[in-house]
Design an enzyme around this catalytic site. Sequence first.
Site, PDB file in Angstrom:
ATOM      1  N   HIS A 125      12.515  33.355   6.207  1.00  0.00           N
ATOM      2  CA  HIS A 125      11.789  32.281   5.528  1.00  0.00           C
ATOM      3  C   HIS A 125      12.774  31.382   4.794  1.00  0.00           C
ATOM      4  O   HIS A 125      13.987  31.576   4.854  1.00  0.00           O
ATOM      5  CB  HIS A 125      10.670  32.832   4.649  1.00  0.00           C
ATOM      6  N   HIS A 166      15.613  32.823   2.624  1.00  0.00           N
ATOM      7  CA  HIS A 166      16.791  33.291   3.370  1.00  0.00           C
ATOM      8  C   HIS A 166      17.633  32.097   3.801  1.00  0.00           C
ATOM      9  O   HIS A 166      18.864  32.144   3.783  1.00  0.00           O
ATOM     10  CB  HIS A 166      16.358  34.076   4.615  1.00  0.00           C
ATOM     11  N   CYS A 187       8.880  51.537  -5.075  1.00  0.00           N
ATOM     12  CA  CYS A 187       8.266  50.359  -4.447  1.00  0.00           C
ATOM     13  C   CYS A 187       8.856  50.231  -3.054  1.00  0.00           C
ATOM     14  O   CYS A 187      10.065  50.017  -2.909  1.00  0.00           O
ATOM     15  CB  CYS A 187       8.531  49.091  -5.255  1.00  0.00           C
ATOM     16  N   CYS A 238      10.548  46.794  -2.220  1.00  0.00           N
ATOM     17  CA  CYS A 238      11.903  46.646  -2.786  1.00  0.00           C
ATOM     18  C   CYS A 238      12.850  47.688  -2.221  1.00  0.00           C
ATOM     19  O   CYS A 238      14.057  47.553  -2.353  1.00  0.00           O
ATOM     20  CB  CYS A 238      11.934  46.858  -4.288  1.00  0.00           C
ATOM     21  N   CYS A 276       4.759  46.370  -9.286  1.00  0.00           N
ATOM     22  CA  CYS A 276       6.106  45.856  -9.096  1.00  0.00           C
ATOM     23  C   CYS A 276       6.136  44.377  -9.507  1.00  0.00           C
ATOM     24  O   CYS A 276       5.296  43.599  -9.062  1.00  0.00           O
ATOM     25  CB  CYS A 276       6.517  45.997  -7.629  1.00  0.00           C
ATOM     26  N   HIS A 332       6.606  42.184  -6.256  1.00  0.00           N
ATOM     27  CA  HIS A 332       5.682  42.225  -5.125  1.00  0.00           C
ATOM     28  C   HIS A 332       4.217  42.361  -5.520  1.00  0.00           C
ATOM     29  O   HIS A 332       3.339  42.221  -4.669  1.00  0.00           O
ATOM     30  CB  HIS A 332       6.085  43.355  -4.162  1.00  0.00           C
ATOM     31  N   LYS A 379       6.337  33.439  -6.710  1.00  0.00           N
ATOM     32  CA  LYS A 379       7.467  33.922  -5.941  1.00  0.00           C
ATOM     33  C   LYS A 379       7.089  33.954  -4.457  1.00  0.00           C
ATOM     34  O   LYS A 379       6.014  34.397  -4.088  1.00  0.00           O
ATOM     35  CB  LYS A 379       7.863  35.326  -6.402  1.00  0.00           C
ATOM     36  N   LYS A 384       7.831  37.664   1.799  1.00  0.00           N
ATOM     37  CA  LYS A 384       7.164  38.055   3.027  1.00  0.00           C
ATOM     38  C   LYS A 384       5.976  38.946   2.703  1.00  0.00           C
ATOM     39  O   LYS A 384       4.931  38.869   3.328  1.00  0.00           O
ATOM     40  CB  LYS A 384       8.161  38.765   3.954  1.00  0.00           C
TER      41      LYS A 384
HETATM   42  O1  ME8 Z   1      17.297  42.219  -0.247  1.00  0.00           O
HETATM   43  N1  ME8 Z   1      14.403  32.239  -3.151  1.00  0.00           N
HETATM   44  O2  ME8 Z   1      16.953  41.538   1.928  1.00  0.00           O
HETATM   45  P1  ME8 Z   1      15.852  40.422   1.738  1.00  0.00           P
HETATM   46  C1  ME8 Z   1      15.703  32.275  -2.953  1.00  0.00           C
HETATM   47  N2  ME8 Z   1      18.293  43.607   2.820  1.00  0.00           N
HETATM   48  N3  ME8 Z   1      16.320  33.164  -2.161  1.00  0.00           N
HETATM   49  C2  ME8 Z   1      15.572  34.065  -1.549  1.00  0.00           C
HETATM   50  C3  ME8 Z   1      14.185  34.092  -1.698  1.00  0.00           C
HETATM   51  C4  ME8 Z   1      13.587  33.124  -2.556  1.00  0.00           C
HETATM   52  N4  ME8 Z   1      12.289  33.061  -2.750  1.00  0.00           N
HETATM   53  N5  ME8 Z   1      13.719  35.105  -0.965  1.00  0.00           N
HETATM   54  C5  ME8 Z   1      14.774  35.687  -0.356  1.00  0.00           C
HETATM   55  C6  ME8 Z   1      17.497  42.314   0.945  1.00  0.00           C
HETATM   56  N6  ME8 Z   1      15.907  35.060  -0.693  1.00  0.00           N
HETATM   57  C7  ME8 Z   1      18.509  43.332   1.468  1.00  0.00           C
HETATM   58  C8  ME8 Z   1      19.903  42.777   1.241  1.00  0.00           C
HETATM   59  S1  ME8 Z   1      22.573  42.970   1.330  1.00  0.00           S
HETATM   60  C9  ME8 Z   1      23.688  44.208   1.428  1.00  0.00           C
HETATM   61  C10 ME8 Z   1      21.025  43.715   1.604  1.00  0.00           C
HETATM   62  C11 ME8 Z   1      17.246  35.395  -0.191  1.00  0.00           C
HETATM   63  O3  ME8 Z   1      15.387  40.089   3.109  1.00  0.00           O
HETATM   64  C12 ME8 Z   1      18.213  35.688  -1.305  1.00  0.00           C
HETATM   65  O4  ME8 Z   1      19.514  35.604  -0.805  1.00  0.00           O
HETATM   66  O5  ME8 Z   1      14.852  40.822   0.735  1.00  0.00           O
HETATM   67  C13 ME8 Z   1      17.872  37.120  -1.619  1.00  0.00           C
HETATM   68  O6  ME8 Z   1      18.865  37.757  -2.369  1.00  0.00           O
HETATM   69  C14 ME8 Z   1      17.752  37.691  -0.230  1.00  0.00           C
HETATM   70  O7  ME8 Z   1      17.145  36.609   0.526  1.00  0.00           O
HETATM   71  C15 ME8 Z   1      16.922  38.942  -0.134  1.00  0.00           C
HETATM   72  O8  ME8 Z   1      16.681  39.178   1.220  1.00  0.00           O
END
Ligand code: ME8
Length: 476
Positions: A20, A23, A128, A131, A145, A148, A292, A295
Amino acid sequence: MSQKKLYITTPIYYINDVPHIGHAYTTVAADVLSRYYKSQGEDVFFLTGVDEHGSKIAEAAKKAGKKPKEFADSLVPRFQQAWKNLNIDYSEFFRTTNPEHEKIVKDTISKLKDLGFIEKRKYTGLYCIACEKFLLPDELVDGCCPDHGTKPTEHSEENYFFLLSKFSDKLLSAIEAGNYQILPESRKNEVVGKIKAGLDDVSISRQKVEWGIPFPGDETQTIYVWIDALINYWSAQEVFNQDNIWPPDIQLMAKDILWFHAIIWPALLMALSLPLPKKIFAHGFFTFGGQKMSKTRGNVLDPNVLVEKFGADAVRYSLLREFPFGEDGDISEEKIAGRYQNELANNIGNLLNRTISMINKYQVKIDQSRKEYSDETISRYPIAEFSKDIENFQFDKILQKILFIAEFANRIIEENKPWELAKNNKEKLEEVLQSVYEFLKLINERISPFMPVTAKKMKKQLETLEPEPLFPRIEK
Ligand code: ME8
């Protein structure tokens, strides 16, 4: 061994769904940095990828009626396509199901065990799944949470613990000595505060999670997905045959996962006596309609749809322009549309178009060969200032400054009225259009890491003097 490459990372995103806009935000920022450093002659290794293990992925796969690996395989192209659509020029794409990575993760755990940093203990807590972590009672909002909005479930199990508490002092001194920079400053203070409040040891294995890397020496458990995921940054060296990238220079993420990156990650590296990353930057969170975006909540903006509508560059621009990197902000399609029309089309696009048209119409001779800028032009945004801004992650400011240059150049046109000068003052006409032309060249150079396609188109038009709308009208 060749010279150290500049190593830039994004988080590896959970592959429980398509990417999304959140990311996309981190990934675009990493790409801008990567393109900038490349333009400065650096050899850059830019890593992104996906996090494939854990119950979150297993559950999503089950819902889709697929095996976890098969499910992940089906989503990988969606991430890669999204990044392609956004013109993300990453060096490699990481997958945690890579067998070499899995082996390195196991070896790392065995090593930590041998070094005496792992112990088996009983643990009960509130977990959670979204998370993939235990939450502390004081983190909950109305029993749910905070991220979420779902109720965590009580989990009790015997786990292997990493002795994080042993690293408090070492972490504090590394942070204070600046060996390991946590940015922005406010985040660093937050992390320092947490460390000073005392660190608990962390559970790094799961009894009930099947979809994961088996825990070495105890096949009844799998390695906690976060430990598996963090190690990607290290195992990438082996997986992609890179012998000159360590340590990472810039690791980007949002504040949601700062804890893992600013505390657990460096502590793991310290335990293994490995050099720490140089800078980690935790940016803010996009909200969508004030909530917030996640997904799990289902209120996500699809970057592909936005790219389809506005083009990759306008999306890249709007994301980084909207609010300071490091702070939270709200995003919407209307906001992007507004920036597209007012700033890109009406300002920068229009400046280019009218300037080239006038050069042609009034048959003005432009000196296109000039490599250096006049003092007047360059003083609007010297390279040293630009470099400082980009190295300090001030993306919103940079784009604002570029926009000011375009506004300024548009004003030069308004005030000098080339259409009148064409009748009675050829010399002044040439001078005015030459000066505006130079501003366009400067804008072209400065936007290039942010809007690579636009920059290329602009460059071509400045060379051929054949005008073509840079930002065509959007069909509603
Ligand atoms: O945490 N605003 O993956 P994730 C800004 N797999 N950035 C956002 C966002 C938002 N609303 N939502 C997501 C994980 N991000 C783990 C990471 S790393 C060793 C493992 C971005 O799919 C932002 O970079 O939940 C956030 O830190 C990351 O996606 C979390 O992605």
